[in-house]
Structures are given as structure tokens and as C-alpha cells.
Design a protein around this motif. Structure first.
Motif, PDB file in Angstrom:
ATOM      1  N   ARG A 168      -6.582 105.339  22.958  1.00  0.00           N
ATOM      2  CA  ARG A 168      -7.998 105.137  22.642  1.00  0.00           C
ATOM      3  C   ARG A 168      -8.877 105.823  23.684  1.00  0.00           C
ATOM      4  O   ARG A 168      -8.488 106.001  24.833  1.00  0.00           O
ATOM      5  CB  ARG A 168      -8.342 103.663  22.517  1.00  0.00           C
ATOM      6  CG  ARG A 168      -8.082 102.823  23.707  1.00  0.00           C
ATOM      7  CD  ARG A 168      -8.235 101.337  23.357  1.00  0.00           C
ATOM      8  NE  ARG A 168      -8.305 100.531  24.541  1.00  0.00           N
ATOM      9  CZ  ARG A 168      -7.263 100.101  25.242  1.00  0.00           C
ATOM     10  NH1 ARG A 168      -6.060 100.411  24.865  1.00  0.00           N
ATOM     11  NH2 ARG A 168      -7.434  99.377  26.318  1.00  0.00           N
ATOM     12  N   LEU A 169     -10.058 106.199  23.231  1.00  0.00           N
ATOM     13  CA  LEU A 169     -11.061 106.824  24.071  1.00  0.00           C
ATOM     14  C   LEU A 169     -12.062 105.742  24.455  1.00  0.00           C
ATOM     15  O   LEU A 169     -12.598 105.060  23.592  1.00  0.00           O
ATOM     16  CB  LEU A 169     -11.756 107.952  23.298  1.00  0.00           C
ATOM     17  CG  LEU A 169     -12.853 108.709  24.036  1.00  0.00           C
ATOM     18  CD1 LEU A 169     -12.262 109.497  25.205  1.00  0.00           C
ATOM     19  CD2 LEU A 169     -13.581 109.642  23.085  1.00  0.00           C
ATOM     20  N   ARG A 170     -12.282 105.578  25.756  1.00  0.00           N
ATOM     21  CA  ARG A 170     -13.223 104.557  26.213  1.00  0.00           C
ATOM     22  C   ARG A 170     -14.122 105.130  27.285  1.00  0.00           C
ATOM     23  O   ARG A 170     -13.714 105.997  28.047  1.00  0.00           O
ATOM     24  CB  ARG A 170     -12.476 103.371  26.826  1.00  0.00           C
ATOM     25  CG  ARG A 170     -11.649 102.591  25.819  1.00  0.00           C
ATOM     26  CD  ARG A 170     -11.036 101.411  26.460  1.00  0.00           C
ATOM     27  NE  ARG A 170     -12.025 100.351  26.538  1.00  0.00           N
ATOM     28  CZ  ARG A 170     -11.798  99.184  27.086  1.00  0.00           C
ATOM     29  NH1 ARG A 170     -10.645  98.915  27.627  1.00  0.00           N
ATOM     30  NH2 ARG A 170     -12.735  98.263  27.117  1.00  0.00           N
ATOM     31  N   HIS A 171     -15.321 104.591  27.351  1.00  0.00           N
ATOM     32  CA  HIS A 171     -16.219 104.968  28.442  1.00  0.00           C
ATOM     33  C   HIS A 171     -16.022 103.957  29.562  1.00  0.00           C
ATOM     34  O   HIS A 171     -16.198 102.766  29.368  1.00  0.00           O
ATOM     35  CB  HIS A 171     -17.676 104.987  27.970  1.00  0.00           C
ATOM     36  CG  HIS A 171     -18.574 105.609  28.978  1.00  0.00           C
ATOM     37  ND1 HIS A 171     -19.306 104.873  29.860  1.00  0.00           N
ATOM     38  CD2 HIS A 171     -18.822 106.908  29.259  1.00  0.00           C
ATOM     39  CE1 HIS A 171     -19.979 105.697  30.647  1.00  0.00           C
ATOM     40  NE2 HIS A 171     -19.700 106.931  30.303  1.00  0.00           N
ATOM     41  N   ASP A 172     -15.604 104.448  30.714  1.00  0.00           N
ATOM     42  CA  ASP A 172     -15.385 103.608  31.891  1.00  0.00           C
ATOM     43  C   ASP A 172     -16.726 103.461  32.600  1.00  0.00           C
ATOM     44  O   ASP A 172     -17.183 104.375  33.284  1.00  0.00           O
ATOM     45  CB  ASP A 172     -14.347 104.272  32.797  1.00  0.00           C
ATOM     46  CG  ASP A 172     -14.000 103.427  34.012  1.00  0.00           C
ATOM     47  OD1 ASP A 172     -14.828 102.579  34.418  1.00  0.00           O
ATOM     48  OD2 ASP A 172     -12.911 103.625  34.568  1.00  0.00           O
ATOM     49  N   GLU A 173     -17.361 102.316  32.389  1.00  0.00           N
ATOM     50  CA  GLU A 173     -18.693 102.088  32.951  1.00  0.00           C
ATOM     51  C   GLU A 173     -18.671 102.161  34.477  1.00  0.00           C
ATOM     52  O   GLU A 173     -19.594 102.677  35.095  1.00  0.00           O
ATOM     53  CB  GLU A 173     -19.241 100.729  32.501  1.00  0.00           C
ATOM     54  CG  GLU A 173     -19.434 100.596  30.997  1.00  0.00           C
ATOM     55  CD  GLU A 173     -20.472 101.560  30.437  1.00  0.00           C
ATOM     56  OE1 GLU A 173     -21.390 101.976  31.174  1.00  0.00           O
ATOM     57  OE2 GLU A 173     -20.357 101.914  29.252  1.00  0.00           O
ATOM     58  N   TRP A 218     -15.735 109.153  30.716  1.00  0.00           N
ATOM     59  CA  TRP A 218     -14.850 108.841  29.609  1.00  0.00           C
ATOM     60  C   TRP A 218     -13.402 108.947  30.067  1.00  0.00           C
ATOM     61  O   TRP A 218     -13.070 109.779  30.904  1.00  0.00           O
ATOM     62  CB  TRP A 218     -15.074 109.811  28.455  1.00  0.00           C
ATOM     63  CG  TRP A 218     -16.370 109.563  27.751  1.00  0.00           C
ATOM     64  CD1 TRP A 218     -17.580 110.124  28.047  1.00  0.00           C
ATOM     65  CD2 TRP A 218     -16.585 108.682  26.651  1.00  0.00           C
ATOM     66  NE1 TRP A 218     -18.535 109.642  27.191  1.00  0.00           N
ATOM     67  CE2 TRP A 218     -17.956 108.765  26.321  1.00  0.00           C
ATOM     68  CE3 TRP A 218     -15.760 107.845  25.908  1.00  0.00           C
ATOM     69  CZ2 TRP A 218     -18.518 108.035  25.289  1.00  0.00           C
ATOM     70  CZ3 TRP A 218     -16.314 107.125  24.875  1.00  0.00           C
ATOM     71  CH2 TRP A 218     -17.673 107.213  24.572  1.00  0.00           C
ATOM     72  N   LEU A 253      -7.059 106.618  27.113  1.00  0.00           N
ATOM     73  CA  LEU A 253      -6.032 105.676  27.520  1.00  0.00           C
ATOM     74  C   LEU A 253      -4.853 105.717  26.563  1.00  0.00           C
ATOM     75  O   LEU A 253      -5.026 105.672  25.348  1.00  0.00           O
ATOM     76  CB  LEU A 253      -6.596 104.247  27.548  1.00  0.00           C
ATOM     77  CG  LEU A 253      -7.807 104.017  28.443  1.00  0.00           C
ATOM     78  CD1 LEU A 253      -8.370 102.618  28.212  1.00  0.00           C
ATOM     79  CD2 LEU A 253      -7.430 104.205  29.899  1.00  0.00           C
ATOM     80  N   ASN A 279      -8.574 111.936  32.169  1.00  0.00           N
ATOM     81  CA  ASN A 279     -10.022 112.027  32.351  1.00  0.00           C
ATOM     82  C   ASN A 279     -10.496 113.314  31.695  1.00  0.00           C
ATOM     83  O   ASN A 279     -10.524 114.359  32.343  1.00  0.00           O
ATOM     84  CB  ASN A 279     -10.389 112.024  33.838  1.00  0.00           C
ATOM     85  CG  ASN A 279     -10.037 110.727  34.518  1.00  0.00           C
ATOM     86  OD1 ASN A 279     -10.098 109.674  33.904  1.00  0.00           O
ATOM     87  ND2 ASN A 279      -9.660 110.798  35.768  1.00  0.00           N
ATOM     88  N   ARG A 326     -14.451 112.462  20.437  1.00  0.00           N
ATOM     89  CA  ARG A 326     -15.354 111.532  19.746  1.00  0.00           C
ATOM     90  C   ARG A 326     -15.370 111.784  18.246  1.00  0.00           C
ATOM     91  O   ARG A 326     -15.767 110.928  17.470  1.00  0.00           O
ATOM     92  CB  ARG A 326     -16.755 111.632  20.331  1.00  0.00           C
ATOM     93  CG  ARG A 326     -16.782 111.060  21.764  1.00  0.00           C
ATOM     94  CD  ARG A 326     -18.110 111.168  22.413  1.00  0.00           C
ATOM     95  NE  ARG A 326     -19.048 110.298  21.717  1.00  0.00           N
ATOM     96  CZ  ARG A 326     -20.346 110.288  21.965  1.00  0.00           C
ATOM     97  NH1 ARG A 326     -20.863 111.094  22.848  1.00  0.00           N
ATOM     98  NH2 ARG A 326     -21.140 109.472  21.307  1.00  0.00           N
ATOM     99  N   ASP A 344     -11.328 110.990  14.450  1.00  0.00           N
ATOM    100  CA  ASP A 344     -11.433 109.631  13.930  1.00  0.00           C
ATOM    101  C   ASP A 344     -10.524 109.366  12.736  1.00  0.00           C
ATOM    102  O   ASP A 344     -10.598 108.320  12.110  1.00  0.00           O
ATOM    103  CB  ASP A 344     -12.879 109.337  13.544  1.00  0.00           C
ATOM    104  CG  ASP A 344     -13.424 110.324  12.510  1.00  0.00           C
ATOM    105  OD1 ASP A 344     -12.646 111.153  11.984  1.00  0.00           O
ATOM    106  OD2 ASP A 344     -14.628 110.257  12.225  1.00  0.00           O
TER     107      ASP A 344
END
Length: 95
Positions: free
Chosen positions: A18-23, A28, A31, A38, A48, A51
Motif C-alpha cells: 500500500r501507498l501511504r503518506h507518512d505524516e 510518501w 509499504l 520511499n 496514486r 488503482d
């Protein structure tokens, strides 16, 4: 070098990826089991759109239009990028 995938192929993230934004880091991350990548900003724009709905041609068209870049260049970049992720088992392309 040539096209590796059919333009009508539909890429999707492999199971468990999965693609996540690491706050915390403000970036981004992609994972996967026992792996974290990265991706650079260009890779994020591609990911993005991965899908399981959009075709490779659709992704290329969107990126070429959004960034006013030659379609052939975008097509080569998307193809090479997806091939690398397919080889790592992080993306699957059907069709």
C-alpha cells in the motif's frame, strides 16, 4: 527498448502493498511485507493512479496532460517504473 506491457493492461498494487503518506516524515512511502520504499515525487504520481481501475494508457494520458510532458516520454517512464515494481512483486498488471 520498447514497451513491456500492453497499454490496455491494468496495474494494481500487489496484495499486502500500500501507498501511504507518512505524516511524521512528510513523505510518501510504499509499504510491502518486510519492505519500505520511499518513492520520489514522479513515482508517487504514478502510484496514486495505480488503482486496479485505470489502464496503463489511461495513467500515461493523465500524467502527460497533467504535467504537459511528451506522451512517449511518460509512457517509457511509466513502463520502466512498473516493470521494476512487478519484478519486486509489488505491482501486478492484468490484461
Amino acid at each position: 527498448m520498447g514497451q513491456h506491457f500492453a497499454p490496455t493492461g491494468t496495474p494494481k498494487l500487489a496484495r499486502g502493498v500500500r501507498l501511504r503518506h507518512d505524516e511524521a516524515r512528510g513523505q510518501w512511502v510504499l509499504l510491502a511485507p518486510e519492505r519500505v520504499l520511499n518513492p520520489d515525487p514522479v513515482a508517487v504520481e504514478i502510484l496514486r493512479r495505480v488503482d486496479g481501475e485505470r489502464s496503463i494508457a489511461g495513467i500515461v494520458d493523465e500524467l502527460a496532460q497533467a504535467f504537459t510532458v511528451e506522451r512517449e516520454r511518460v509512457e517509457a517512464d511509466v513502463d520502466d517504473f512498473l516493470k521494476g515494481l512487478v519484478d519486486k512483486g509489488m505491482v501486478e498488471v492484468s490484461g
